[in-house]
Design a protein around this motif. Structure first.
Motif, PDB file in Angstrom:
ATOM      1  N   HIS A   1      48.762  16.476 -51.643  1.00 25.70           N
ATOM      2  CA  HIS A   1      48.642  17.935 -51.756  1.00 25.70           C
ATOM      3  C   HIS A   1      48.223  18.314 -53.177  1.00 25.70           C
TER       4      HIS A   1
ATOM      5  N   LYS B   1      42.876  28.388 -51.419  1.00 27.98           N
ATOM      6  CA  LYS B   1      44.211  28.977 -51.531  1.00 27.98           C
ATOM      7  C   LYS B   1      45.061  28.707 -50.290  1.00 27.98           C
ATOM      8  N   ILE B   2      44.525  27.930 -49.365  1.00 27.69           N
ATOM      9  CA  ILE B   2      45.298  27.597 -48.163  1.00 27.69           C
ATOM     10  C   ILE B   2      45.888  26.195 -48.335  1.00 27.69           C
TER      11      ILE B   2
ATOM     12  N   HIS C   1      52.948  26.570 -58.902  1.00 24.13           N
ATOM     13  CA  HIS C   1      54.123  27.245 -58.322  1.00 24.13           C
ATOM     14  C   HIS C   1      55.175  27.476 -59.414  1.00 24.13           C
TER      15      HIS C   1
ATOM     16  N   HIS D   1      60.351  19.031 -48.804  1.00 24.08           N
ATOM     17  CA  HIS D   1      58.952  19.192 -48.395  1.00 24.08           C
ATOM     18  C   HIS D   1      58.251  17.879 -48.084  1.00 24.08           C
TER      19      HIS D   1
ATOM     20  N   ILE E   1      53.546  19.708 -45.184  1.00 24.04           N
ATOM     21  CA  ILE E   1      54.116  20.209 -43.936  1.00 24.04           C
ATOM     22  C   ILE E   1      54.412  21.687 -44.076  1.00 24.04           C
ATOM     23  N   LYS E   2      53.934  22.490 -43.143  1.00 20.67           N
ATOM     24  CA  LYS E   2      54.147  23.931 -43.225  1.00 20.67           C
ATOM     25  C   LYS E   2      55.411  24.306 -42.465  1.00 20.67           C
ATOM     26  N   HIS E   3      56.331  24.899 -43.195  1.00 23.63           N
ATOM     27  CA  HIS E   3      57.604  25.283 -42.618  1.00 23.63           C
ATOM     28  C   HIS E   3      57.409  26.220 -41.436  1.00 23.63           C
TER      29      HIS E   3
ATOM     30  N   VAL F   1      54.148  14.888 -51.339  1.00 25.19           N
ATOM     31  CA  VAL F   1      53.325  15.960 -51.912  1.00 25.19           C
ATOM     32  C   VAL F   1      52.159  15.460 -52.758  1.00 25.19           C
TER      33      VAL F   1
END
Ligand code: HEC
Ligand code: HEC
Ligand code: HEC
Ligand code: HEC
Ligand code: HEC
Ligand code: HEC
Ligand code: HEC
Length: 408
Positions: A226, A237-238, A60, A220, A243-245, A223
């Motif tokens: 993750h 890529k998923i 990122h 977030h 936690i998905k906002h 992590v």
């Protein structure tokens, strides 16, 4: 001579074999992906492990680069020449507290100090080291000092509107003892600090178990898993183990910001640093204002309360903080971007700017919706006495979006 060359060649071969061996080994170790070590920089008392946000760069990069520039990330830092906004230059390095005491701000090899001195004395009354800086400096900064494991707020602060050292807002006009800093103060300005005193009202912290500033993990949550998963499965890529906002409810999304942007809240029995994204904030703390008198909220620190009182919020089902704010970017003064957010809801094909205000006035203001509908308001709490009968306060954009006739 030839003997020497032979020696060099043999040495060269040995080195390349060794280096080659490690390169191959390292490559193999990576692709088998059995064990990836990600150093922990701090550990929450609940066991959650914090890692360095530089770890996120690999996947990122842009977000991390942008984030390092934000007020969030720079909201609590170690004190040094770059982070302290107050000046140590002659002529700007004093603060006259009253007719008896003057503060001097001194740079030494060992660090940066606040030194109050009485008029009739030759040596400073004390010399207090500034160890931590609170505030990115957009509006001002406060300075914290360690005394063993006890953390204190020093008396002198820095105020951006006047670009000068000031007596901290709320402090008496006389030399006062440093104020103990409790976990509540740190909760909104840093990702993690561990209170080691056993009481939430005591100011003792673990000095090496910190995550400075508001970093990825403050918003977030955990992590580490993750990162390990995606390093081991680069083709996936998923997002996993995060936690998905987008899957949160509107209130959960608002809570993630309201934790720090709804004023000083009244705590339940829960301790500071126990709320994480996805939790229900109400279980951790309550609003400490009366929702019937929203217009009286101070613009400093209560964007949540003001926004909730606006028609844009009450009459739409989707508006939340991220409708207008990209939480990863420094966006201050980017009015074009903010105005576009208004137009996303307030324009129609027949009427590109659906505003019933005076079109000439609007054109004069370059269609800057915010200037008229979210005007700058003087904070009632973030202000300092400047001269005997003059106060200087910080101007903050109100989030009570509405019609302000007086702005015209
Ligand atoms: C080895 C690659 C990798 C690393 C390192 C990594 N991530 Fe991710 N992350 C991904 C992938 C792949 C996705 C899914 C695609 C996307 O949203 O960019 C993702 C998505 C996310 C999401 C979006 C979740 C959502 O709402 O859908 C967040 C938040 C996130 N990562 C946070 C982090 C943080 C914080 C770090 C550093 C501590 C980090 N990631 C490090 C690969 C990685
Ligand atoms: C852990 C507490 C905390 C959380 C959670 C938090 N903020 Fe903040 N926010 C702050 C603090 C503290 C500042 C002031 C930082 C400074 O200037 O030192 C700030 C500043 C800001 C600013 C002003 C930036 C600038 O350039 O001056 C915006 C906009 C903002 N926050 C939006 C958000 C949004 C949107 C969310 C939710 C996605 C959020 N914040 C979540 C504590 C928080
Ligand atoms: C409930 C959350 C919260 C708590 C607790 C809190 N702050 Fe803040 N603080 C904020 C927010 C939010 C902002 C910036 C946004 C605004 O002004 O509305 C801010 C701004 C500041 C700023 C100005 C930063 C800048 O550059 O603009 C300083 C300095 C500051 N706080 C110091 C402190 C100190 C010291 C304490 C503890 C005694 C403290 N704050 C406690 C939320 C909090
Ligand atoms: C102030 C809170 C906050 C901080 C700090 C923060 N994020 Fe986010 N992040 C969010 C929110 C809120 C969203 C969802 C945005 C949306 O839905 O518009 C998000 C979305 C994401 C996404 C998925 C969507 C996208 O923009 O690609 C990734 C990936 C991500 N964050 C990574 C990070 C990383 C890495 C860091 C640290 C460098 C970080 N975030 C710091 C609040 C934050
Ligand atoms: C998510 C959509 C949305 C966004 C984004 C949005 N608004 Fe609104 N706004 C609304 C709705 C819905 C209403 C209520 C309209 C009605 O009552 O018919 C409203 C009402 C208003 C009003 C009338 C307020 C009153 O008290 O009468 C003003 C002014 C306004 N918005 C300005 C803005 C500005 C300026 C922005 C950008 C900073 C903005 N809005 C962003 C949806 C939005
Ligand atoms: C309708 C758009 C909109 C929404 C929704 C919105 N904001 Fe803002 N916000 C703005 C604008 C515009 C500014 C002014 C930016 C500037 O001065 O550059 C701003 C500024 C801020 C600031 C800095 C204030 C200052 O003057 O220092 C903070 C903090 C902030 N917003 C937090 C939030 C939080 C938290 C939420 C959700 C409760 C939120 N905002 C929702 C438009 C919005
Ligand atoms: C020069 C100041 C000014 C600017 C700039 C401005 N407005 Fe307005 N706006 C007003 C005034 C004044 C009113 C109320 C008019 C009345 O009711 O007499 C208004 C009314 C509104 C309303 C309520 C409409 C209704 O009838 O309920 C909305 C929505 C609105 N404006 C959106 C916007 C948007 C979006 C922008 C930016 C593109 C914008 N305004 C720019 C002054 C302004």
């Amino acid at each position: 001579m030839p003997k020497n060359i032979k020696y060099i060649i043999i040495k060269g071969i040995i080195i390349s074999v060794i280096v080659g061996y490690f390169v191959v080994l390292k490559k193999e170790a990576n692709t088998t992906g059995e064990y990836i070590d990600i150093p922990t920089i701090a550990t929450h008392i609940n066991g959650m492990e914090f890692i360095n946000s530089a770890t996120c760069i690999e996947c990122h990069a842009q977000i991390v680069e942008d984030h390092y520039k934000t007020a969030h990330y720079n909201s609590l830092q170690l004190a040094n020449k770059r982070t302290i906004k107050g000046s140590f230059k002659n002529g700007k390095n004093t603060l006259v507290l009253n007719d008896k005491v003057t503060f001097n701000f001194v740079e030494k090899d060992s660090g940066f100090y606040q030194e109050p001195k009485f008029k009739d004395q030759n040596t400073p009354f004390y010399s207090a080291k500034m160890d931590l800086v609170v505030g990115s400096g957009t509006k001002g900064q406060s300075y914290l000092m360690w005394n063993n494991n006890d953390l204190f707020q020093l008396q002198a602060s820095y105020f951006t509107p006047t670009d000068s050292w000031i007596n901290s807002p709320g402090a008496l006009n006389q030399l006062s003892p440093a104020r103990p800093v409790i976990e509540r103060c740190l909760e909104c300005h840093t990702t993690y600090a561990q209170n080691i005193s056993g009481s939430k009202n005591r100011n003792q912290f673990h000095r090496n178990n910190w995550v400075y500033g508001i970093d990825c993990q403050r918003c977030h949550g955990s992590v580490k898993e993750h990162v390990i998963y995606h390093k081991q499965n680069p083709e996936d890529k998923i997002a996993k183990h995060i936690i998905k906002h987008a899957s949160l409810s509107r209130q959960q999304r608002l809570d993630a910001c309201a934790l720090c942007h709804s004023g000083l809240r009244t705590k339940t029995t829960e301790r500071a640093f126990s709320f994480w994204i996805g939790d229900t904030l109400r279980k951790f703390s309550f609003l400490d204002y009366d929702e019937a008198s929203l217009n009286e909220l101070d613009v400093h620190g209560n964007q949540y309360g003001l926004l909730l009182a606006s028609k844009c919020f009450t009459k739409s089902t989707s508006l939340d903080c991220t409708t207008c704010h990209n939480p990863h970017k420094k966006e201050r003064d980017n009015f074009a971007s903010f105005n576009q957010k208004c137009l996303n809801c307030h324009s129609t094909n027949s009427n590109p700017i659906n505003c019933s205000g005076d079109q000439n006035e609007i054109a004069k203001m370059n269609n800057n919706c915010i200037q008229c509908h979210m005007p700058l308001v003087k904070s009632k709490t973030m202000k300092i006495p400047f001269t005997e009968n003059e106060e200087v306060s910080v101007d903050i954009r109100t989030h009570l979006i509405g019609i302000y006739k007086e702005v015209n």
